[in-house]
Design a protein around this motif. Sequence first.
Motif, PDB file in Angstrom:
ATOM      1  N   LEU A  12     -21.239  -8.347  21.211  1.00 34.83           N
ATOM      2  CA  LEU A  12     -21.946  -7.018  21.667  1.00 34.83           C
ATOM      3  C   LEU A  12     -22.709  -7.173  21.586  1.00 34.83           C
ATOM      4  N   SER A  13     -24.345  -7.552  22.320  1.00 38.33           N
ATOM      5  CA  SER A  13     -25.125  -6.801  21.615  1.00 38.33           C
ATOM      6  C   SER A  13     -26.226  -6.736  23.001  1.00 38.33           C
ATOM      7  N   PHE A  14     -26.739  -5.055  23.344  1.00 44.06           N
ATOM      8  CA  PHE A  14     -27.283  -4.639  23.998  1.00 44.06           C
ATOM      9  C   PHE A  14     -28.072  -3.247  24.063  1.00 44.06           C
ATOM     10  N   GLN A  15     -28.900  -3.407  24.855  1.00 41.39           N
ATOM     11  CA  GLN A  15     -29.922  -1.557  24.885  1.00 41.39           C
ATOM     12  C   GLN A  15     -30.411  -0.797  26.217  1.00 41.39           C
ATOM     13  N   VAL A  16     -30.119  -0.256  26.134  1.00 36.70           N
ATOM     14  CA  VAL A  16     -30.377   0.991  27.245  1.00 36.70           C
ATOM     15  C   VAL A  16     -31.634   2.015  26.914  1.00 36.70           C
ATOM     16  N   GLN A  17     -32.539   1.268  27.743  1.00 33.20           N
ATOM     17  CA  GLN A  17     -33.670   2.152  27.049  1.00 33.20           C
ATOM     18  C   GLN A  17     -33.724   3.898  27.669  1.00 33.20           C
ATOM     19  N   ALA A  18     -34.324   4.421  26.953  1.00 35.96           N
ATOM     20  CA  ALA A  18     -34.191   6.214  27.467  1.00 35.96           C
ATOM     21  C   ALA A  18     -34.271   6.633  29.064  1.00 35.96           C
ATOM     22  N   GLY A  19     -33.788   7.131  29.503  1.00 35.36           N
ATOM     23  CA  GLY A  19     -33.957   7.093  31.032  1.00 35.36           C
ATOM     24  C   GLY A  19     -33.281   5.820  32.109  1.00 35.36           C
ATOM     25  N   GLU A  20     -32.994   4.820  31.567  1.00 37.01           N
ATOM     26  CA  GLU A  20     -32.638   3.931  32.380  1.00 37.01           C
ATOM     27  C   GLU A  20     -30.842   4.129  32.436  1.00 37.01           C
ATOM     28  N   PHE A  21     -31.109   3.980  34.093  1.00 36.23           N
ATOM     29  CA  PHE A  21     -29.502   3.167  35.418  1.00 36.23           C
ATOM     30  C   PHE A  21     -28.721   2.385  34.451  1.00 36.23           C
ATOM     31  N   ALA A  22     -28.220   2.296  33.741  1.00 40.87           N
ATOM     32  CA  ALA A  22     -27.449   0.880  33.323  1.00 40.87           C
ATOM     33  C   ALA A  22     -26.158   0.654  33.797  1.00 40.87           C
ATOM     34  N   ALA A  23     -26.200  -0.166  34.458  1.00 39.97           N
ATOM     35  CA  ALA A  23     -23.757  -0.464  34.713  1.00 39.97           C
ATOM     36  C   ALA A  23     -23.976  -1.811  33.742  1.00 39.97           C
ATOM     37  N   VAL A  24     -22.555  -2.019  33.286  1.00 40.15           N
ATOM     38  CA  VAL A  24     -21.968  -2.676  33.129  1.00 40.15           C
ATOM     39  C   VAL A  24     -20.616  -3.584  33.748  1.00 40.15           C
ATOM     40  N   VAL A  25     -20.771  -4.225  33.509  1.00 44.42           N
ATOM     41  CA  VAL A  25     -19.477  -5.294  34.788  1.00 44.42           C
ATOM     42  C   VAL A  25     -18.607  -5.954  33.691  1.00 44.42           C
ATOM     43  N   ALA A  26     -17.649  -6.093  33.416  1.00 42.57           N
ATOM     44  CA  ALA A  26     -16.785  -5.966  32.255  1.00 42.57           C
ATOM     45  C   ALA A  26     -15.695  -6.979  33.311  1.00 42.57           C
TER      46      ALA A  26
END
Length: 540
Positions: free
Chosen positions: A326-340
């Motif tokens: 599993l590899s991903f990056q969330v940038q500073a200030g970003e609103f990210a969602a993860v669907v598992a």
Amino acid sequence: MARGTVLMGMYQAGETAFPIALGLIVEHTMRDRSPGSLALAITALAVISTTVSLSWRFGMRVLQKANTTEAHRWRVRVAACGLQPVAGGSGLKSGEVLTVATDDADQTADLIEVVPLLISSLVAVAITAVALGMASVPLGVLVVVGTAAILSVLSVLSKRIDTGTREQQARVARAGAKVADLITGLRPLHGFGGNHAAFASYRTVSSAARDQAVGVARVSGAYAGTAQALNAALAATVTLTAGWLAFEGRIGIGELVMAVGLAQFIMEPLKLCANMPKYVMVARASAERMALVLTAPPAEPPAAEPLAAGGGLALDAIRYGSLRDLSFQVQAGEFAAVVARQPAAAADLVALLSASVPDDAYDGTVRLDGKSTADLPVGAIRAHMLVNPANAEIFAGTLRTNIDPSGTSRAIPEAVEASLLTDVVALHRDGLDHPVRDRGANLSGGQRQRLSLARALAADAEILVLHNPTTAVDAVTEQLIARNLAALRRGRTTVVITTSPALLDAADRVLVVDGGTVVAAGTHRNLVAGDEGYRASVTR
């Protein structure tokens, strides 16, 4: 302990002096029957009685204060260790740790009181042996030899109590842990009708603890009976020997009175000495259980430089549980969602980010602001990144203390409004000071979830990770929470692990995890339009 030992030694010395004084008074009275001798005898007995009374009163006060103080210190230390993350774990469940922090801490601290009582009892035996030896050497030798023989026999018998006591305490703790588990899962157990099976499992564990306790009580009863019989035999032997010596004229009437009185008195100190092994065994078993908690190595790597404000989150080739590269990056200030697509992957990701997984239990790297979490203290990770699980606890107190446990947050109004907890606050006259029962028993499922979300938002963490924060609320409320969450966290790094369309639509970017790895990324609307599998997973 030192002060208590001295005072209790004075008490036992005074108790021992009483029959000695009576013997001397009788011996002296037979020679001199004057009022002066009577007054001297009364004064001597009054001094002895006063010494006995005051030394017992203040000695027990000192010892009990020391006992309760030490028990408090142990409870606090065990609780502090139980609340801290550890590298390997103590092997105890939370319910067992609760037993260790209460019963075991108290039983271990009992030695603070028991040891001085033992020493003072030995002082009484020593004074008795000396006094009788001065009257007649055989009497003094009899007390010394008899006491040594009694303690030797009881020492052998106490070994059986030791083994049984340890097992009993372990089984009682396991029963306590089972109760804690059942209370935690009471609602779902009632929901699918599993409460009867759960109760049956508790009955089995509790029955095992009961049977072990009965076995220990049986052995302890035999031990106590043996001790009482041996003590009585020694007292009777001393009394009969003194009577025989008096009959032969080798000791006087006063010495006979003293010997009979000491023979009766010595039974109490000997009884206390006989009970010492039992107290010591219980305390040692409790201390060993406390050591499991106190010596568990903390999950704290060497201190590192503090993390800067802001910063992003990155996972690189993570392999843990159901996660595969599993590899991903969330940038500073970003609103990210993860669907598992697999719930196990979501649970493993939450455990990993919350620093609940030891560094050697997974492969890959988790980075905060470019720094590996393996090189950061757990406290620094959690101070920078807050992970709010789906089953976050609600504590007894008030709405306010649940939202802001530390009493330092400046974002309570914003957190209450963003989580739509405003209706709960407005519903009650006390507002934020409305009482909350243990585990939020007086709140609905949706209210508990919104209260948990408000607490997470009030913490105002640099990086916030939320796991299924809106599963217990209706669609309209969920839509409003998603909008409020995006607005409140604008410019702050936020990750939401969810399948809620409202939250996914509010996110800047959605990451789709399938088979333990990221298989797609983009905005919610683009993924709905172009990914049939994604559309089937999240649309309602």
